[in-house]
Each structure stands twice: as structure tokens, then as C-alpha cells.
Design a protein around this motif. Structure first.
Motif, PDB file in Angstrom:
ATOM      1  N   ILE A 217       0.847  -1.201   0.000  1.00 47.14           N
ATOM      2  CA  ILE A 217       0.000   0.000   0.000  1.00 47.14           C
ATOM      3  C   ILE A 217       0.877   1.244   0.000  1.00 47.14           C
ATOM      4  O   ILE A 217       0.611   2.199  -0.741  1.00 47.14           O
ATOM      5  CB  ILE A 217      -0.946  -0.014   1.218  1.00 47.14           C
ATOM      6  CG1 ILE A 217      -1.965  -1.141   1.081  1.00 47.14           C
ATOM      7  CG2 ILE A 217      -1.651   1.334   1.374  1.00 47.14           C
ATOM      8  CD1 ILE A 217      -2.788  -1.398   2.331  1.00 47.14           C
ATOM      9  N   TYR A 218       1.935   1.231   0.800  1.00 43.92           N
ATOM     10  CA  TYR A 218       2.861   2.364   0.855  1.00 43.92           C
ATOM     11  C   TYR A 218       3.490   2.625  -0.512  1.00 43.92           C
ATOM     12  O   TYR A 218       3.573   3.773  -0.961  1.00 43.92           O
ATOM     13  CB  TYR A 218       3.945   2.099   1.903  1.00 43.92           C
ATOM     14  CG  TYR A 218       5.059   3.120   1.892  1.00 43.92           C
ATOM     15  CD1 TYR A 218       4.845   4.406   2.382  1.00 43.92           C
ATOM     16  CD2 TYR A 218       6.302   2.805   1.389  1.00 43.92           C
ATOM     17  CE1 TYR A 218       5.862   5.342   2.360  1.00 43.92           C
ATOM     18  CE2 TYR A 218       7.319   3.727   1.362  1.00 43.92           C
ATOM     19  CZ  TYR A 218       7.097   4.997   1.849  1.00 43.92           C
ATOM     20  OH  TYR A 218       8.104   5.919   1.823  1.00 43.92           O
ATOM     21  N   ASN A 219       3.922   1.577  -1.200  1.00 42.80           N
ATOM     22  CA  ASN A 219       4.549   1.747  -2.508  1.00 42.80           C
ATOM     23  C   ASN A 219       3.565   2.300  -3.529  1.00 42.80           C
ATOM     24  O   ASN A 219       3.930   3.150  -4.356  1.00 42.80           O
ATOM     25  CB  ASN A 219       5.135   0.421  -2.985  1.00 42.80           C
ATOM     26  CG  ASN A 219       6.366   0.029  -2.197  1.00 42.80           C
ATOM     27  OD1 ASN A 219       7.072   0.883  -1.667  1.00 42.80           O
ATOM     28  ND2 ASN A 219       6.619  -1.259  -2.097  1.00 42.80           N
ATOM     29  N   VAL A 220       2.313   1.834  -3.504  1.00 46.13           N
ATOM     30  CA  VAL A 220       1.301   2.337  -4.437  1.00 46.13           C
ATOM     31  C   VAL A 220       1.047   3.825  -4.183  1.00 46.13           C
ATOM     32  O   VAL A 220       0.996   4.627  -5.117  1.00 46.13           O
ATOM     33  CB  VAL A 220      -0.007   1.518  -4.311  1.00 46.13           C
ATOM     34  CG1 VAL A 220      -1.150   2.196  -5.032  1.00 46.13           C
ATOM     35  CG2 VAL A 220       0.202   0.114  -4.845  1.00 46.13           C
ATOM     36  N   ILE A 221       0.898   4.193  -2.923  1.00 44.98           N
ATOM     37  CA  ILE A 221       0.650   5.603  -2.587  1.00 44.98           C
ATOM     38  C   ILE A 221       1.856   6.456  -2.963  1.00 44.98           C
ATOM     39  O   ILE A 221       1.712   7.559  -3.491  1.00 44.98           O
ATOM     40  CB  ILE A 221       0.299   5.747  -1.095  1.00 44.98           C
ATOM     41  CG1 ILE A 221      -1.059   5.107  -0.827  1.00 44.98           C
ATOM     42  CG2 ILE A 221       0.306   7.214  -0.667  1.00 44.98           C
ATOM     43  CD1 ILE A 221      -1.429   5.032   0.630  1.00 44.98           C
ATOM     44  N   LYS A 222       3.067   5.937  -2.735  1.00 38.70           N
ATOM     45  CA  LYS A 222       4.278   6.676  -3.074  1.00 38.70           C
ATOM     46  C   LYS A 222       4.354   6.924  -4.583  1.00 38.70           C
ATOM     47  O   LYS A 222       4.675   8.031  -5.016  1.00 38.70           O
ATOM     48  CB  LYS A 222       5.505   5.911  -2.591  1.00 38.70           C
ATOM     49  CG  LYS A 222       6.809   6.655  -2.759  1.00 38.70           C
ATOM     50  CD  LYS A 222       7.942   5.985  -2.037  1.00 38.70           C
ATOM     51  CE  LYS A 222       8.387   4.765  -2.792  1.00 38.70           C
ATOM     52  NZ  LYS A 222       9.639   4.184  -2.276  1.00 38.70           N
ATOM     53  N   GLN A 223       4.017   5.916  -5.390  1.00 38.59           N
ATOM     54  CA  GLN A 223       4.033   6.088  -6.839  1.00 38.59           C
ATOM     55  C   GLN A 223       2.953   7.060  -7.293  1.00 38.59           C
ATOM     56  O   GLN A 223       3.187   7.876  -8.197  1.00 38.59           O
ATOM     57  CB  GLN A 223       3.828   4.733  -7.522  1.00 38.59           C
ATOM     58  CG  GLN A 223       5.016   3.816  -7.398  1.00 38.59           C
ATOM     59  CD  GLN A 223       4.751   2.456  -8.014  1.00 38.59           C
ATOM     60  OE1 GLN A 223       3.671   2.197  -8.516  1.00 38.59           O
ATOM     61  NE2 GLN A 223       5.751   1.588  -7.981  1.00 38.59           N
ATOM     62  N   LEU A 224       1.785   7.004  -6.673  1.00 42.89           N
ATOM     63  CA  LEU A 224       0.705   7.919  -7.009  1.00 42.89           C
ATOM     64  C   LEU A 224       1.100   9.364  -6.719  1.00 42.89           C
ATOM     65  O   LEU A 224       0.928  10.257  -7.556  1.00 42.89           O
ATOM     66  CB  LEU A 224      -0.556   7.543  -6.238  1.00 42.89           C
ATOM     67  CG  LEU A 224      -1.786   8.397  -6.480  1.00 42.89           C
ATOM     68  CD1 LEU A 224      -2.265   8.240  -7.916  1.00 42.89           C
ATOM     69  CD2 LEU A 224      -2.899   7.999  -5.513  1.00 42.89           C
ATOM     70  N   VAL A 225       1.657   9.606  -5.541  1.00 40.20           N
ATOM     71  CA  VAL A 225       2.082  10.956  -5.172  1.00 40.20           C
ATOM     72  C   VAL A 225       3.210  11.429  -6.082  1.00 40.20           C
ATOM     73  O   VAL A 225       3.233  12.591  -6.496  1.00 40.20           O
ATOM     74  CB  VAL A 225       2.501  10.991  -3.685  1.00 40.20           C
ATOM     75  CG1 VAL A 225       3.181  12.297  -3.327  1.00 40.20           C
ATOM     76  CG2 VAL A 225       1.288  10.760  -2.798  1.00 40.20           C
ATOM     77  N   SER A 226       4.129  10.543  -6.400  1.00 40.70           N
ATOM     78  CA  SER A 226       5.228  10.905  -7.292  1.00 40.70           C
ATOM     79  C   SER A 226       4.696  11.293  -8.669  1.00 40.70           C
ATOM     80  O   SER A 226       5.140  12.283  -9.252  1.00 40.70           O
ATOM     81  CB  SER A 226       6.199   9.732  -7.394  1.00 40.70           C
ATOM     82  OG  SER A 226       7.197  10.012  -8.340  1.00 40.70           O
ATOM     83  N   GLY A 227       3.738  10.535  -9.186  1.00 47.25           N
ATOM     84  CA  GLY A 227       3.153  10.854 -10.486  1.00 47.25           C
ATOM     85  C   GLY A 227       2.413  12.177 -10.481  1.00 47.25           C
ATOM     86  O   GLY A 227       2.507  12.959 -11.422  1.00 47.25           O
ATOM     87  N   ILE A 228       1.704  12.452  -9.397  1.00 46.52           N
ATOM     88  CA  ILE A 228       0.967  13.723  -9.305  1.00 46.52           C
ATOM     89  C   ILE A 228       1.931  14.893  -9.201  1.00 46.52           C
ATOM     90  O   ILE A 228       1.741  15.925  -9.849  1.00 46.52           O
ATOM     91  CB  ILE A 228       0.000  13.697  -8.085  1.00 46.52           C
ATOM     92  CG1 ILE A 228      -1.133  12.710  -8.358  1.00 46.52           C
ATOM     93  CG2 ILE A 228      -0.551  15.079  -7.799  1.00 46.52           C
ATOM     94  CD1 ILE A 228      -2.013  12.447  -7.163  1.00 46.52           C
ATOM     95  N   SER A 229       2.990  14.730  -8.421  1.00 46.79           N
ATOM     96  CA  SER A 229       3.948  15.833  -8.267  1.00 46.79           C
ATOM     97  C   SER A 229       4.707  16.091  -9.565  1.00 46.79           C
ATOM     98  O   SER A 229       5.019  17.236  -9.890  1.00 46.79           O
ATOM     99  CB  SER A 229       4.918  15.565  -7.122  1.00 46.79           C
ATOM    100  OG  SER A 229       5.747  14.472  -7.425  1.00 46.79           O
ATOM    101  N   GLN A 230       4.997  15.045 -10.337  1.00 43.61           N
ATOM    102  CA  GLN A 230       5.678  15.230 -11.622  1.00 43.61           C
ATOM    103  C   GLN A 230       4.748  15.878 -12.639  1.00 43.61           C
ATOM    104  O   GLN A 230       5.182  16.652 -13.480  1.00 43.61           O
ATOM    105  CB  GLN A 230       6.200  13.902 -12.154  1.00 43.61           C
ATOM    106  CG  GLN A 230       7.385  13.393 -11.374  1.00 43.61           C
ATOM    107  CD  GLN A 230       7.856  12.043 -11.873  1.00 43.61           C
ATOM    108  OE1 GLN A 230       7.279  11.476 -12.790  1.00 43.61           O
ATOM    109  NE2 GLN A 230       8.920  11.526 -11.277  1.00 43.61           N
ATOM    110  N   ALA A 231       3.463  15.560 -12.581  1.00 47.56           N
ATOM    111  CA  ALA A 231       2.494  16.156 -13.501  1.00 47.56           C
ATOM    112  C   ALA A 231       2.306  17.639 -13.214  1.00 47.56           C
ATOM    113  O   ALA A 231       1.981  18.418 -14.102  1.00 47.56           O
ATOM    114  CB  ALA A 231       1.176  15.424 -13.415  1.00 47.56           C
ATOM    115  N   GLY A 232       2.509  18.043 -11.958  1.00 48.17           N
ATOM    116  CA  GLY A 232       2.331  19.436 -11.566  1.00 48.17           C
ATOM    117  C   GLY A 232       3.491  20.330 -11.951  1.00 48.17           C
ATOM    118  O   GLY A 232       3.370  21.551 -11.959  1.00 48.17           O
ATOM    119  N   THR A 233       4.636  19.729 -12.291  1.00 45.91           N
ATOM    120  CA  THR A 233       5.808  20.559 -12.617  1.00 45.91           C
ATOM    121  C   THR A 233       5.993  20.708 -14.089  1.00 45.91           C
ATOM    122  O   THR A 233       5.432  20.150 -14.916  1.00 45.91           O
ATOM    123  CB  THR A 233       7.089  19.957 -12.023  1.00 45.91           C
ATOM    124  OG1 THR A 233       7.276  18.633 -12.525  1.00 45.91           O
ATOM    125  CG2 THR A 233       7.032  19.967 -10.524  1.00 45.91           C
TER     126      THR A 233
END
Length: 69
Positions: free
Chosen positions: A53-69
Motif C-alpha cells: 500500500i505504501y509503494n502504491v501511494i508513493k508512486q501515485l504521489v510521485s506521479g501527481i507531483s511530476q504532472a504538476g511541474t
């Protein structure tokens, strides 16, 4: 001899508390439910399920933060 898994017991408690109607809850009940959810998270975290669950959430947050930049 009967053994009880603490994670399963906490999950059952959380599900039963969340099934109640929102209007019928007091602040104390809401706080207690939040504490049960926090305790469940602490119990699940070191398990393989918790790490997944931690890895899935980490990848989701990473994808959202990369999309925002």
C-alpha cells in the motif's frame, strides 16, 4: 485455543464504526474512530500488505507531483 489477529480485530471495529450514519455520531465517536484507524495503520504498516500500500501511494504521489511541474 483461539487466537485473534489484532489487525483483523481492528479492521472489524473500524468497519462496524463506519457503517453508522454520520449524523448520529458525536465528536467523541469520530475521534475514537480516527484513533482506531490510526492504530490499524500502525499494525498493518510493517506487513507486506502495508508495504505494498505504501509503494502504491508513493508512486501515485510521485506521479501527481511530476504532472504538476
Amino acid at each position: 485455543m483461539v487466537t485473534i489477529n489484532v489487525g483483523v480485530l481492528l479492521a472489524v471495529i473500524v468497519v462496524m464504526r463506519l457503517r453508522r450514519r454520520t449524523q448520529a455520531r458525536s465528536r467523541v465517536e469520530e475521534r475514537n474512530t480516527a484513533l482506531f484507524v490510526l492504530a490499524l495503520g500502525i499494525v498493518i504498516a510493517p506487513t507486506p500488505l502495508g508495504q505494498g500500500i505504501y509503494n502504491v501511494i508513493k508512486q501515485l504521489v510521485s506521479g501527481i507531483s511530476q504532472a504538476g511541474t
